[in-house]
Design a protein around this motif. Structure first.
Motif, mmCIF file in Angstrom:
data_model
loop_
_atom_site.group_PDB
_atom_site.id
_atom_site.type_symbol
_atom_site.label_atom_id
_atom_site.label_comp_id
_atom_site.label_asym_id
_atom_site.label_seq_id
_atom_site.Cartn_x
_atom_site.Cartn_y
_atom_site.Cartn_z
ATOM 1 N N LEU A 79 17.926 54.515 -7.649
ATOM 2 C CA LEU A 79 17.405 54.946 -6.351
ATOM 3 C C LEU A 79 18.191 56.134 -5.809
ATOM 4 O O LEU A 79 17.625 57.089 -5.286
ATOM 5 N N SER A 80 19.524 56.086 -5.944
ATOM 6 C CA SER A 80 20.338 57.109 -5.295
ATOM 7 C C SER A 80 20.443 58.374 -6.145
ATOM 8 O O SER A 80 20.550 59.461 -5.603
ATOM 9 N N THR A 81 20.429 58.232 -7.462
ATOM 10 C CA THR A 81 20.630 59.426 -8.304
ATOM 11 C C THR A 81 19.381 59.810 -9.085
ATOM 12 O O THR A 81 19.358 60.859 -9.713
ATOM 13 N N HIS A 82 18.371 58.966 -9.104
ATOM 14 C CA HIS A 82 17.156 59.178 -9.902
ATOM 15 C C HIS A 82 17.461 59.266 -11.381
ATOM 16 O O HIS A 82 16.733 59.879 -12.148
ATOM 17 N N MET A 151 20.898 47.792 2.231
ATOM 18 C CA MET A 151 21.660 48.513 1.210
ATOM 19 C C MET A 151 20.766 49.377 0.336
ATOM 20 O O MET A 151 21.133 50.494 -0.040
ATOM 21 N N LEU A 152 19.588 48.859 -0.013
ATOM 22 C CA LEU A 152 18.709 49.652 -0.877
ATOM 23 C C LEU A 152 18.159 50.866 -0.134
ATOM 24 O O LEU A 152 18.043 51.948 -0.712
ATOM 25 N N VAL A 153 17.840 50.690 1.136
ATOM 26 C CA VAL A 153 17.365 51.842 1.908
ATOM 27 C C VAL A 153 18.453 52.897 1.980
ATOM 28 O O VAL A 153 18.217 54.085 1.767
ATOM 29 N N ALA A 156 18.710 54.733 -1.242
ATOM 30 C CA ALA A 156 17.670 55.734 -1.426
ATOM 31 C C ALA A 156 18.040 57.039 -0.723
ATOM 32 O O ALA A 156 17.666 58.117 -1.161
ATOM 33 N N PHE A 157 18.806 56.940 0.346
ATOM 34 C CA PHE A 157 19.253 58.152 1.033
ATOM 35 C C PHE A 157 20.473 58.779 0.352
ATOM 36 O O PHE A 157 20.835 59.908 0.655
ATOM 37 N N GLY A 158 21.139 58.032 -0.507
ATOM 38 C CA GLY A 158 22.282 58.614 -1.203
ATOM 39 C C GLY A 158 23.619 58.006 -0.817
ATOM 40 O O GLY A 158 24.665 58.564 -1.119
ATOM 41 N N SER A 159 23.599 56.866 -0.157
ATOM 42 C CA SER A 159 24.854 56.201 0.160
ATOM 43 C C SER A 159 24.812 54.816 -0.470
ATOM 44 O O SER A 159 24.083 53.946 -0.024
ATOM 45 N N LEU A 160 25.591 54.660 -1.548
ATOM 46 C CA LEU A 160 25.491 53.426 -2.329
ATOM 47 C C LEU A 160 26.477 52.398 -1.774
ATOM 48 O O LEU A 160 27.677 52.566 -1.886
ATOM 49 N N GLN A 161 25.944 51.344 -1.174
ATOM 50 C CA GLN A 161 26.832 50.352 -0.565
ATOM 51 C C GLN A 161 26.708 48.966 -1.189
ATOM 52 O O GLN A 161 27.360 48.031 -0.747
ATOM 53 N N ILE A 162 25.870 48.818 -2.231
ATOM 54 C CA ILE A 162 25.678 47.483 -2.799
ATOM 55 C C ILE A 162 26.985 46.861 -3.264
ATOM 56 O O ILE A 162 27.145 45.648 -3.245
ATOM 57 N N GLY A 163 27.928 47.748 -3.665
ATOM 58 C CA GLY A 163 29.178 47.239 -4.220
ATOM 59 C C GLY A 163 30.000 46.411 -3.251
ATOM 60 O O GLY A 163 30.852 45.625 -3.658
ATOM 61 N N LEU A 164 29.764 46.585 -1.967
ATOM 62 C CA LEU A 164 30.522 45.796 -0.992
ATOM 63 C C LEU A 164 30.336 44.313 -1.246
ATOM 64 O O LEU A 164 31.266 43.525 -1.132
ATOM 65 N N LEU A 403 29.544 59.387 -3.924
ATOM 66 C CA LEU A 403 29.132 58.286 -3.057
ATOM 67 C C LEU A 403 27.759 57.752 -3.444
ATOM 68 O O LEU A 403 27.396 56.637 -3.078
ATOM 69 N N GLU A 404 26.989 58.551 -4.195
ATOM 70 C CA GLU A 404 25.724 58.036 -4.719
ATOM 71 C C GLU A 404 25.955 57.089 -5.887
ATOM 72 O O GLU A 404 25.056 56.354 -6.277
ATOM 73 N N ARG A 405 27.128 57.190 -6.499
ATOM 74 C CA ARG A 405 27.325 56.479 -7.757
ATOM 75 C C ARG A 405 28.361 55.367 -7.695
ATOM 76 O O ARG A 405 28.241 54.369 -8.401
ATOM 77 N N CYS A 406 29.390 55.556 -6.893
ATOM 78 C CA CYS A 406 30.503 54.604 -6.949
ATOM 79 C C CYS A 406 30.094 53.264 -6.348
ATOM 80 O O CYS A 406 29.600 53.201 -5.219
ATOM 81 N N ILE A 407 30.280 52.199 -7.134
ATOM 82 C CA ILE A 407 29.920 50.872 -6.659
ATOM 83 C C ILE A 407 31.151 50.078 -6.245
ATOM 84 O O ILE A 407 31.086 48.867 -6.078
ATOM 85 N N LYS A 408 32.286 50.739 -6.120
ATOM 86 C CA LYS A 408 33.501 50.096 -5.603
ATOM 87 C C LYS A 408 33.926 48.894 -6.453
ATOM 88 O O LYS A 408 34.517 47.949 -5.948
ATOM 89 N N CYS A 409 33.550 48.925 -7.736
ATOM 90 C CA CYS A 409 33.915 47.785 -8.586
ATOM 91 C C CYS A 409 35.399 47.825 -8.924
ATOM 92 O O CYS A 409 35.985 46.837 -9.304
#
Lengths: 588, 365, 328
Positions: A79-82, A151-153, A156-164, A403-409
């Motif tokens: 979603l964030s990077t296509h 988080m998914l919305v 889609a804008f380019g801020s990946l927060q799922i990793g939290l 920030l589009e890619r890092c999942i803070k793992c």
């Protein structure tokens, strides 16, 4: 024959035929046992891969495998990077089974789910009545869908927060930042006791060390919070069993939405079910198998099958919706189904979709739409006013793409041999970049010939980088080495500059050739009138790669006299320092 | 119905369950799942052996270049070329041939620098030439008579030995530049510059721009310098690799000792092929017996890192167990020839045959 | 009644612990607060270090030239009396290479793995029961040992590698030292050791001018090593005082003649084709300065003179017996 002679009673009981006439192994190897073996296997594999995330153990192990098969990671980064980075297609290995069997991942593979279930099994002792009560569905379980949507919305804008909150990211992070250092602290002390008090050689225990061969205990910014978080989340199992999985887990929500399509599900036979509710006794997902099964909540743990004294429950392929086939009034107990009497008072057998009302979905989406600018317009993540210590690992993409890619793992942090990679606190990266990797040169430094973090990054926030690329040699001669930032001298704190004292450790350890830190001889008249010659250091910014070993080794350790900031990093034009052409010209 | 008996309420055995019927289907499904888990475990274990060598090496690129040879050290394999005559040393013109300036150009400045004052001319760069055994620099500046802003600087370095001159030359070329062999050395023409070696001399000719005037001057200076500088034939290995096999000289290196980390293997010439993995190597020994002995030792050495595989003509290839690449070595006369790190036996055999063919024609020392 | 006895007993016990004078048994009394401070045990290396008796029969400096590292290591050691002069059967020997940086061996920043491997094999031939290899590098230890090739060379030769971990350091007392009289020392590999051998490359060093066998002992220390540069010559003199090795080996197979001590480019390295063995590390270093770094015309590094004045040896090898062998 001879068996009577050798078989002890307990063994006879173990291997005796079951009451239904089936052989003993049909009881011993029933599906819940298989599930436990699978959970143990994946938990062990997960632990092993984290254990192997270290220079001397890495080999070719797919150490970020669990992060790669996490379909939420693949979906959200798509979603964030296509795009779908490197190994993220492996998410299909979880996605496809989910479409067939439902949220089986949660109770068969997910190490975090296993941890919660096991902790509940050990600490959450209740009687059956109380257990049944605790495993009924609660409306708070909707929360995870709201979290997922927000988080998914944002993704889609380019801020990946799922990793939290993604359970795999969360558990890997907790391991890297809190559990592994804690384990090593215990290991060192235990080895010390063995050696000093018992006179034993602790060498064989080296296998238990998470990060062997490191002369200093690893430390991490904000480890207390990451550590307390897992204690809190595990502890919540005593209040609501599988609290995290049922209430918070965005991956569970994602799989829950997908599992509406699943072909198999738990099916209740209305002609056998006596509505005793015993199936709730060990229901992990609180998915209401005693009435209409909530497909999006069911973890496919199969415990209800084990607990049904009437054998009314089974895991079936595409069960028919039976409600229309019932003749008569179910409530009065007079109805029949295909000629057999319906005993259960509940005619519904499944609820396919998550129980979230349309308006809540819309609210969650709107919250995500708003949250994006709130986070993004914070100062720390923009090209103006970014924090000078937001120094990213070598091979990182430019900040917005990062920030589009890092999942803070924090796998990069886990593998980093020098401890330089730290989870960002709110100071360096704001809420948007919380727990993303930044370099703290007061703790470690970026080792010249090391590219381990780029190897383990599952999403390409740190792109796979060859050594030649990092050093700017061979085919990368033209591009030059990767620079993380630039070093500066604080003449007010530097010993030769401010205190008339010889030093220049920084020059000694500078790893590039020719050295980016040089010295010149300065003859000064000291306070006592003596003429002394001092080596005073200076920086050649065009040669500096920002590795930070000068800052790490500077004897002014609390606030180093030579320090690296993010300016001059090569990953983007936004934060460059020198004119590009002048940098190349001076190098050759 | 409500819960009936007490033992369903008060759990005496937390592990007990209540189902009455068991099914063999579950056992079969379980069996399938166990097979799946075992496959995953096997795959992970297999992957563990497939390490990316780049992660664990210390910058192979950094150590690809030739070991620098300095004067004063016993390097049996290398010989010095003819030294400049005494009067050449004394004259401020040094080794610069007379009459360098083409028509329409004038010599503006001629100067000679030794190791002690060379920094005056090329401050900052002198270390590079010194690391290749620098002895002297003769500097000649040419100026276009009609326009003083157009000029050509000629730097003639006396590097003591042909190998040093070639080393300095190769180090300054772009990595993929293919140089031309001209009998006494190699030369390379860039748009506004000309680099060449002749015997122990390395010459840089750098024009002020890329104009036609400069190009014409470079065209004139090339053959002139090649002809006028005293020299000796190109070292046999360069003649072999860069001359006969057309490998860019920047990819040719000399290893004085511990070649490929084998303590017994020294004085080897190595050429790295375009795939950046395969290497051809040659080494000259004193006699065929020594060459055969070394070849046998090398074959054993390669096998220590892998297993044997039979190639064409019964040649023993060693497959590296870490990289999966093939190496083999043969002795021909007093020469040891080999291929290291070939992608396949076929590719390696082809390279080895090329090398063997070229070596057969190489001038005897 | 039972409870009253318990309360009385607890009160008496607590009273004793809190009030009895501090030298009485079971007393916890600490009126000045001194007793409660942590006590770190202090260790010392054996009197006279690990040196063997001096011998007039053998050369002081064994110098081997050649290309075969194995032969050079043997040749140099044989010139100063052979390994059996230094190592007795059954002894545990610690070898200290310089593995400070994670650089390939060819870059000259670390002891050459082949020299180390040869040395280990030689030591085993003398009947050593165990050979240990230890260093506390600047960069991350595992990478340094692996990428320099030292790990593999040591393990293949049968030695045991000791990498530092947090519990491995103890306070070492070095009486007479100017700065490091008490300093954290990489102690674990030294437990039970009989002989200590240093093997160091020849490296340029901006501040102390040359890092060779004496500076090599730096890698046995822990703690705040980055303060050492404030008086590097004093520190190296202290290092010479702290460690009296059985003998040292100067690995002059490659010479890092500039950009030291890290290097990083082959342009900074030249071939030295020499291995030097000596019981006198100062003389070995002085020889390396003249003959390998080729800096004979420059002043010797100050630490050589300071150490000589402190009576820790004599760098002036012109007064000593040299045995030079040319191999191959």
């Amino acid at each position: 024959m001879s068996e009577q002679l050798v078989q002890p009673d307990w063994l006879k009981r173990q291997v005796a035929r079951n009451r239904d006439g089936s052989p003993w192994y049909a009881r011993k190897l029933r599906i819940t046992t298989v599930r436990i073996v699978s959970q143990a296997f994946f938990f062990a594999l997960f632990t092993f891969l984290l254990w192997a995330t270290w220079f001397s153990r890495l080999g070719g192990y797919p150490v970020s495998l669990f992060l790669e098969v996490d379909p939420l990671v693949g979906f959200a980064t798509a979603l964030s990077t296509h795009t779908m980075y490197r190994w993220l297609w492996r998410g299909l290995f979880v996605l496809v089974p989910t479409l067939l069997f439902g949220r089986a991942f949660c109770n068969w593979m997910c190490p975090y789910g296993t941890l919660h279930q096991f902790m509940g099994f050990i600490f959450n002792i209740r009687n059956n009545k109380s257990r049944i009560h605790k495993n009924r569905y609660l409306s708070i379980f909707q929360l995870k869908y709201i979290i997922l949507t927000v988080m998914l919305v944002m993704a889609a804008f380019g801020s990946l927060q799922i990793g939290l909150l993604d359970p795999i990211c969360l558990l890997v992070r907790t391991f890297a930042v809190a559990l592994a250092p804690a384990s090593d602290l215990a290991h060192v002390n235990f080895a010390e006791v063995l050696r000093a008090s018992l006179g034993l050689d602790p060498e064989p225990l080296a296998l238990l060390a998470m990060k062997p061969g490191a002369p200093e205990q690893r430390i991490f910014a904000g480890a207390w919070f990451v550590g307390l978080l897992i204690i809190g989340l595990v502890g919540m199992n005593l209040v609501i069993p599988r609290f995290f999985c049922r209430v918070l887990c965005p991956l569970g929500a994602f799989l829950g939405v997908l599992s509406r399509f699943s072909l198999w599900r738990i099916d209740r036979d209305l002609t056998k079910c006596t509505d005793c509710d015993l199936c709730l006794r060990s229901c992990e997902g609180a998915s209401d198998p005693h009435q209409a099964l909530r497909k999006s909540e069911c973890f496919v743990c199969m415990n209800c099958i084990d607990d049904c004294p009437e054998d009314a429950l089974a895991f079936r392929l595409t069960p028919l919706p039976v409600k229309d086939k019932i003749v008569g009034d179910v409530k009065k107990g007079l109805a029949t189904l295909f000629g057999q009497r319906v005993i259960s008072k509940h005619a519904e057998t499944e609820i396919r979709t998550p129980a979230v009302s349309k308006r809540r979905w819309v609210f969650a989406g709107a919250a995500g739409v708003l949250a994006y600018p709130f986070l993004r317009l914070s100062k720390s993540v923009n090209k103006r006013g970014f924090h000078e210590k937001a120094i990213r690992p070598p091979g990182s993409v430019a900040e917005t793409e990062f920030l589009e890619r890092c999942i803070k793992c924090d796998q990069c942090i886990n593998v980093c041999p020098t401890n330089v990679l730290q989870p960002a606190t709110l100071t360096e990266a704001g809420l948007e970049g919380l727990w993303t990797p930044v370099m703290d040169f007061s703790v470690g430094f970026c080792q010249l010939n090391c590219t381990l973090c780029s190897e383990v990054c599952p999403t390409g926030a740190i792109q796979k980088t060859s050594l030649a690329q990092k050093l700017g040699i061979g085919a990368y001669e033209e591009a030059g080495p990767i620079s993380l930032g630039t070093a500066f001298f604080d003449h007010g704190r530097c010993l030769p500059w401010a205190m008339e004292t010889p030093c220049v450790v920084c020059e000694e350890v500078c790893p590039v050739s020719p050295k980016a830190i040089g010295t010149y001889d300065a003859e000064i008249t000291r306070w006592d009138g003596a003429k002394v010659t001092l080596n005073r250091p200076y920086i050649r910014p065009e040669l500096c790669i920002g590795c930070g070993i000068c800052e790490r080794e500077c004897p002014v350790i609390d606030d180093a006299a030579v320090y690296v900031t993010a300016i001059g990093e090569t990953r983007s034009q936004d934060r460059s320092l020198l004119l590009e052409t002048s940098k190349k010209a001076t190098k050759t | 119905m409500a819960i009936q008996d007490e033992d369903r309420l008060f759990v005496r055995n937390g592990l007990r369950h209540y189902r009455r019927r068991y099914s063999l289907t579950e056992v079969r499904v379980g069996g399938l799942i166990f097979v799946g888990l075992a496959l995953i475990a096997a795959w992970v274990a297999w992957r563990g052996g497939q390490a990316d060598p780049d992660l664990f090496s210390a910058a192979p690129g950094q150590v690809q270049r030739a070991v620098v040879v300095v004067p004063g050290e016993a390097q049996g394999a290398l010989r010095a070329g003819p030294a400049p005559s005494a009067e050449a040393r004394a004259s401020p013109r040094g080794i610069a041939p007379e009459g360098l300036a083409p028509e329409g150009w004038t010599e503006r400045q001629v100067a000679l620098f030794g190791p002690d004052n060379v920094y005056e001319k090329i401050n900052g760069r002198e270390g590079y030439y010194k690391s290749f055994g620098f002895e002297s620099l003769t500097f000649v500046a040419l100026e276009f008579s009609a326009d003083a802003s157009v000029s050509v600087d000629i730097e003639l370095y006396d590097q003591g030995k042909p190998e040093n001159a070639l080393g300095a030359f190769a180090g300054e070329l772009p990595p993929e530049a293919a140089a031309r062999a001209h009998g006494l050395g190699l030369s390379y023409r860039a748009r506004n510059a000309l680099y060449l070696t002749a015997g122990r001399y390395y010459v840089r000719v750098v024009g002020s721009d890329e104009s036609k005037t400069v190009q014409a001057a470079l065209d004139h200076l090339g053959p002139k310098l090649e002809g006028a500088l005293p020299g000796e034939p190109l070292p046999w290995a360069y003649a072999l690799f860069s001359g006969a096999l057309q490998i860019p000289p920047a990819r040719v290196s000399y290893s004085a000792e511990s070649t490929f980390s084998f303590g017994f293997f020294d004085a080897a010439w190595i050429a790295l092929l375009e795939d950046a993995e395969t290497e051809l190597f040659v080494s000259r020994r004193t006699d065929p017996g020594a060459a055969h002995k070394l070849a046998a030792e090398l074959e054993r050495g390669f096998l220590e890192y892998g297993e044997a595989a039979k190639g064409k003509g019964g040649l023993e290839w060693a497959k590296d167990r870490y990289l999966g690449r093939f190496s083999a070595v043969i002795a021909r006369g007093n020469m040891v020839l080999g291929v290291r790190g070939a992608k396949s036996i076929e590719a390696g055999t082809a390279q080895l045959q090329r090398l063997e063919g070229a070596a057969a024609k190489a001038p005897a020392q | 009644m039972k409870q009253a006895g318990l309360v009385g007993g607890l009160a008496a016990g607590a009273g004793w612990a809190a009030l009895a004078p501090s030298d009485w048994p079971l007393s916890l009394k600490d009126p000045t607060g001194e007793l409660g401070k942590p006590k770190r045990r202090q260790l010392a290396l054996p009197e006279g270090g690990y040196a063997v008796a001096p011998s007039k029969l053998h050369a002081d400096l064994g110098i081997a030239h050649g290309v075969d590292m194995n032969a050079m290591v043997r040749g140099a050691i044989d010139a100063i009396g052979g390994i059996r002069r230094f190592v007795n059967p059954g002894e545990i020997v610690l070898i200290k290479p310089n593995v400070a940086f994670e650089r390939a061996a060819a870059l000259g920043a670390t002891t050459h793995p082949e020299v180390l491997g040869a040395l280990i094999r030689v030591v085993f031939e003398a009947g050593a029961s165990e050979v240990r290899v230890a260093d506390n590098p600047i960069e991350s230890p595992e990478s340094c040992f692996a990428k320099s090739g030292v790990q593999r060379a040591a393990v293949e030769a049968g030695a045991r590698v000791y990498l530092p971990s947090p519990g491995d350091f103890e306070l070492l007392s070095t009486p007479g030292a100017k700065w490091i009289e008490r300093w954290p020392f990489f102690w674990r590999p030294f437990v039970g050791v009989h002989k200590v051998i240093g093997v160091a490359p020849v490296k340029d060093h901006n501040l102390c001018h040359a890092s060779m066998t004496t500076k090599n002992w730096y890698g046995l220390l822990g703690g705040r090593r980055n303060q050492f540069h404030q008086d590097i010559h004093g520190i190296i003199t202290d290092l010479a005082r702290m460690m009296r090795p059985t003998f040292v080996l100067l690995d002059g197979t490659r010479v890092l003649f500039r950009s030291g001590p890290t290097g990083g480019s082959l342009d900074d390295v030249r071939s030295g084709q020499t291995v030097v063995a000596s019981t006198n590390s100062l003389a070995a270093d002085a020889y390396g300065w003249d003959a390998l770094l080729l800096r004979k015309d420059k002043d010797k590094p100050a630490y050589l003179g300071m150490a000589t004045e402190s009576g820790l040896g004599d760098w002036d090898y012109s007064k000593l017996v040299l045995e030079e062998v040319q191999l191959g």
